[in-house]
Design a protein around this motif. Structure first.
Motif, PDB file in Angstrom:
ATOM      1  N   PRO A  88       2.559 151.117  39.665  1.00  0.00           N
ATOM      2  CA  PRO A  88       3.885 150.983  39.055  1.00  0.00           C
ATOM      3  C   PRO A  88       4.002 149.622  38.400  1.00  0.00           C
ATOM      4  O   PRO A  88       3.620 148.606  38.967  1.00  0.00           O
ATOM      5  CB  PRO A  88       4.852 151.092  40.233  1.00  0.00           C
ATOM      6  N   SER A  99       9.045 148.409  37.606  1.00  0.00           N
ATOM      7  CA  SER A  99       9.477 149.704  38.121  1.00  0.00           C
ATOM      8  C   SER A  99       9.215 149.874  39.611  1.00  0.00           C
ATOM      9  O   SER A  99       9.382 150.953  40.144  1.00  0.00           O
ATOM     10  CB  SER A  99       8.787 150.826  37.355  1.00  0.00           C
ATOM     11  N   ASN A 123      12.213 151.152  41.345  1.00  0.00           N
ATOM     12  CA  ASN A 123      12.467 152.570  41.068  1.00  0.00           C
ATOM     13  C   ASN A 123      11.584 153.453  41.920  1.00  0.00           C
ATOM     14  O   ASN A 123      12.005 154.491  42.412  1.00  0.00           O
ATOM     15  CB  ASN A 123      12.208 152.870  39.589  1.00  0.00           C
TER      16      ASN A 123
END
Lengths: 141, 417, 366
Positions: B225, B229, B232
């Motif tokens: 990632p 992110s 997230n």
């Protein structure tokens, strides 16, 4: 003569006091307490008017947590309040009209079915009866 | 026709058992390769458990050729280019080879209307896919993770890509220093993951909802990632923490990406269960890794850590008191249940750490403290009840002693006559 | 002696007496005299046992008002009694403590009558009914112990009924009869409940009634030593009128016992433990109540096999034979001073020492 009757009076009163100290607890015991029975199959979850429509609350059922939900139409639903994922206590989300577990974002619908997130099984549903202004929840022992 | 026969045989198999090819191979592929034995027979052995065979597909469905010819040993008749015979693909060709069916929507929907057909597209975006496109034959292709002739469905607990085996499959390469060094890649992830609370949940408690490699990195589009992110990715399960974190970024105008978000305080692979001493200014605190003494944040962290500690200590104290009262014979199960709510507030406060908002945090702590206070009150009530019992006992004992004294005197009196 | 305030009472007494013949009872009670000698103290034990039994009946009936005898509710109902019912903690703790004190007193009563040889003719039947009452009290204890349905009780019952099952020939049947099946389940609880509140009280009423009638009929036995002394000195033994002297003394004892029980109940409330889980493994250190301790400890310490016979079986047979020998004491020990009589005294001390030692051993070992 005086001493004899004094002793009798003393003995009489102390025996009376003793009997009173025996019968007082017995009489208090016989008078039923506020909750008439142990909440094993039956628990008082709330009184009518405690919950607005589209509101929920956690209540105690024996040793387990329960969730009482008042639906928008005014009816009541009750569930076992322990999330089937990792046993956190669930809560009602009025904004989603779903039951939610804050620990790992698990969601259940108003039938108790697990609809999103990690919970593997639905929540057990319990019966609700509204009797004499009391919202009573029952389940099989 | 052999294929049709095979399909019929498979269709006639009892519905309780997973469909498997008939033991006596009518297809020439199976028959020949079995007879050849050794390396040539390897593909056939695996086919018994293969999910494709289970759906009625056989060698020629992937490799082409004529399964009805060649029973006499005529290899060219079987490997008939006119019937679409393709040689076994090279490693670099594998993704395209599998995608011939798996990216064909019309074809795949015949077997499963919900199946995804974007695996090749995802793969091309991944590090593996890009290296494959650049001609690196060592990089992972479909068969490295899924197997080749004994492919099981992902949901099959014996599959190499089932959540309980996936980490081991990835680790075959990613924990191999000899291979990873050539790419300058670390190899500690697998070992780290195995120490994590996620691995404990997955392997220890059997919680299939617990993340393994693909839950954060993706299955086919495997990419670490991006720095922006991480929140997230973690937030796909830890939604509350992630959304609080995002709010912080917006409210305070912080660029928390620089700190790679969740990873600053929690690791990425070796994620352990968070402990209370991570908050505050103690030796194991994560706050002090960025905030130095004298900064206002340091002071806030100190206050927050102290607040949480007070709450936890108060809760433990209240619990202990009620337990002692219980041992002494006062029934306190209802009060103990009410204290559970305080534990919920502790959890809430710990979640609110991710808002980095001292006010909100302390508000939750205060709510918890209120519940703890009722617990303490219940404890005091329980001990008061104990004292009352003892007083009651004392009174009745005095009365009983008086009666005994009276009786003794009475006996003496009677016998004096 | 009748003065004006007494008159209505006297009229009531007269009315009842004409119909129920109460004055005859009162006359009999007036004539009852209790021998006074150095062993008179032991005479109080029987009345004490009766008093404690009455407490059991009283508190037991009160408990009945809230207790539920099913596996799903028993534990919770006792929890309710302890927490919610007013003075429920007192009623329950009294019941539990009094049960233990009662068993102790009954054992003491038995041993005192044994050593003082009160079982001699014509009191053999009193001895037999007394032994039956001891058995009934132990049965009360065993059945009552399970009723809160907590972990300790569950497993203690399992062990206890298992031992019953190892009796030869009838063991298997007895085990199934007691347990209401092959395992200890909610069915066992309901069965024990019925036994505890109906069967045993009914039996006890009958046996106790016979026992008391026999005691009144024969009066208090005088120990052989005191009898001999009386014969030698030529003096008639001193006696005390039962009404009111001995009864008042009894009352002193009863009040003292009440005080002790109240203190025990208030200072050391009987604990509840955790609810029984039939599927959980047995916790370490399971043992029965103290009054079964010596038997339990003996069976535990017996070797697995002795001369090819199972050790436990041998133990049970030994206990049965021992109980039989104890039971027929009055039929064998007929003449005081006789060799058999002295042998029984020695036996009595040995048994007492054995029981005390092995009960203590059970606690030391755990």
């Amino acid at each position: 003569m005086n001493r004899r009757s004094w002793l009798d009076v003393f003995l009489g009163t102390s025996v009376g006091a003793m009997l009173a100290s025996v019968f007082y607890p017995v009489l208090r015991y016989l008078v039923p307490p506020e909750l008439p029975e142990a909440p094993t199959t039956r628990a008082l979850a709330a009184r009518e008017g405690d919950l607005r429509p589209n509101q929920g609350r956690v209540f105690r059922f024996g040793s387990r947590a329960g969730l009482l939900v008042r639906l928008p139409d005014g009816n009541y639903r009750a569930f076992d309040g322990t999330c089937t994922h990792l046993n956190c206590t669930v809560q009602y989300r009025p904004d989603l009209q779903q039951i939610w577990c804050a620990c790992h974002n698990g969601y259940y619908d108003l039938g108790g079915r697990n609809v999103a997130g990690p919970p593997p099984r639905p929540l057990d549903g319990w019966e609700v009866h509204v009797v004499n202004g009391e919202v009573v929840v029952t389940r099989k022992a | 026709m052999g294929a049709a026969l095979l399909v019929l045989l498979l269709a006639a198999a009892p519905t309780q058992e997973p469909p498997r090819p008939s033991p006596t191979p009518p297809s020439s592929c199976l028959q020949c390769h079995l007879e050849l034995g050794g390396q040539a027979a390897e593909p056939v052995a695996g086919m018994r458990d293969d999910v494709h065979a289970g759906k009625g597909l056989s060698c020629h469905d992937c490799h082409g050729g004529n399964a009805a010819a060649g029973h006499d040993g005529d290899i060219d008749a079987a490997h008939d280019a006119a019937k679409g015979w393709r040689e076994a693909p090279t490693r670099l060709q594998v993704p395209q080879f599998c995608a011939r069916c798996h990216a064909d929507a019309e074809y795949m929907k015949r077997f499963n209307p919900h199946t995804r057909i974007d695996q090749l597209g995802e793969y091309r975006t991944s590090v593996h896919g890009r290296k494959n496109a650049a001609g690196d034959a060592r990089t992972a292709v479909c068969i490295d993770c899924h197997g080749v002739h004994g492919i099981r469905a992902v949901a099959d607990a014996r599959s190499s890509v089932h959540p309980t085996h996936l980490a081991d499959t990835c680790a075959r390469c990613h924990a191999d220093a000899g291979l990873m060094d050539q790419y300058g890649m670390p190899t500690a992830q697998y070992a780290d993951y195995k120490t994590s609370v996620h691995a404990q949940a997955l392997y220890g408690k059997g919680d299939l909802a617990a993340p393994t490699c693909n839950d954060c990195h993706g299955s086919h589009g495997a990419v670490p990632p991006g720095v922006g992110s991480v929140a997230n990715v973690c937030g796909s399960c830890h939604g509350r923490e992630a959304s609080l974190f995002r709010e912080t970024e917006q409210k305070k105008g912080l660029e928390l990406d620089l700190c790679i978000q969740c990873m600053v305080c929690h690791d990425n692979h070796a994620v352990k269960a968070p402990t209370p001493d991570m908050l505050g200014v103690g030796p194991r605190s994560t706050c002090i890794s960025c905030h130095g003494e004298g900064e206002p944040e340091y002071a806030a962290a100190s206050r927050m850590g102290a607040g949480l500690e007070r709450l936890r200590a108060g809760l433990a104290d209240a619990r202990g008191r009620l337990e002692r009262a219980e041992q002494a014979g006062v029934e306190v199960s209802e009060d103990q249940f009410a204290l559970q709510k305080a534990q919920d507030h502790v959890v809430e406060a710990r979640v609110l750490v991710h808002s980095f908002d001292e006010e909100r945090f302390q508000a939750a702590v205060a709510e918890g403290a209120a519940v703890v206070e009722t617990g303490h009150t219940a404890g005091r009530r329980a001990f008061r009840e104990l004292r009352e019992r003892r007083i009651g006992l004392g009174i009745s004992l005095i009365v009983i002693v008086a009666v005994i004294a009276g009786l003794v005197l009475k006996v003496r009196q009677i016998e004096a006559d | 002696m009748s003065t004006a305030p007494d008159a209505p009472l006297r009229r009531l007494w007269g009315w009842l007496d004409e119909r129920a013949g109460l004055s005859a009872l009162v006359e009999m009670a007036r004539h009852k005299r209790v021998p006074l000698h150095r062993h008179t103290l032991w005479y109080y034990l029987g009345g004490m046992a009766l008093f404690l039994f009455s407490i059991q009946v009283g508190t037991g009936i009160l408990l009945l008002l809230y207790y539920r005898g099913s596996a799903g509710e028993a534990f919770e109902s006792v929890q309710f009694i302890m927490a919610k019912a007013p003075f429920g903690w007192l009623v329950r703790s009294l019941h539990s403590w009094s049960a233990n004190v009662l068993v102790f007193v009954v054992f003491a009563h038995m041993f005192s009558t044994f050593f003082l040889k009160a079982y001699r003719r014509p009191r053999e039947l009193t001895w037999f009914t007394g032994m039956a009452l001891l058995g009934l009290m132990l049965a009360f204890g065993f059945s009552g112990y399970l009723l809160p349905w907590n972990t300790l009780a569950f497993f203690a019952t399992q062990v206890g009924t298992e031992v019953a099952g190892s009796v030869p020939v009838v063991g298997r049947f007895a085990l199934r009869l007691l347990r209401g099946g092959d395992q200890v389940t909610g069915g066992t609880l309901t069965r024990f409940y019925g036994i505890h509140v109906a069967v045993l009280p009914a039996l006890t009423t009958v046996v106790l009634g016979v026992h008391l009638v026999l005691v009144q009929r024969h009066g208090m036995s005088v120990p052989p030593g005191v009898e001999d002394e009386g014969r030698r000195t030529g003096r008639a033994p001193r006696t005390l009128p039962f009404l009111p002297n001995f009864l008042l003394r009894d009352a002193i004892g009863w009040c003292a016992a009440l005080g002790v029980l109240a203190a025990l109940a208030a200072l050391f409330p009987w604990e509840l433990g955790t609810k029984a889980d039939p599927f959980a493994p047995a916790p370490a250190g399971i043992r029965p109540e103290w009054y079964f301790g010596f038997m339990f400890q003996t069976l535990k310490m017996l070797p697995g096999h002795v001369l090819g016979i199972e050790g436990e079986l041998l133990g049970i047979v030994a206990f049965t034979l021992g109980a039989l020998v104890w039971l027929v004491a009055p039929l064998v020990d007929r003449r005081p001073g006789h060799r058999a009589s002295r042998a029984f005294t020695v036996l009595g001390w040995a048994v007492l020492a054995y029981i005390a030692a092995f009960t203590a051993l059970m606690y030391v070992k755990s």
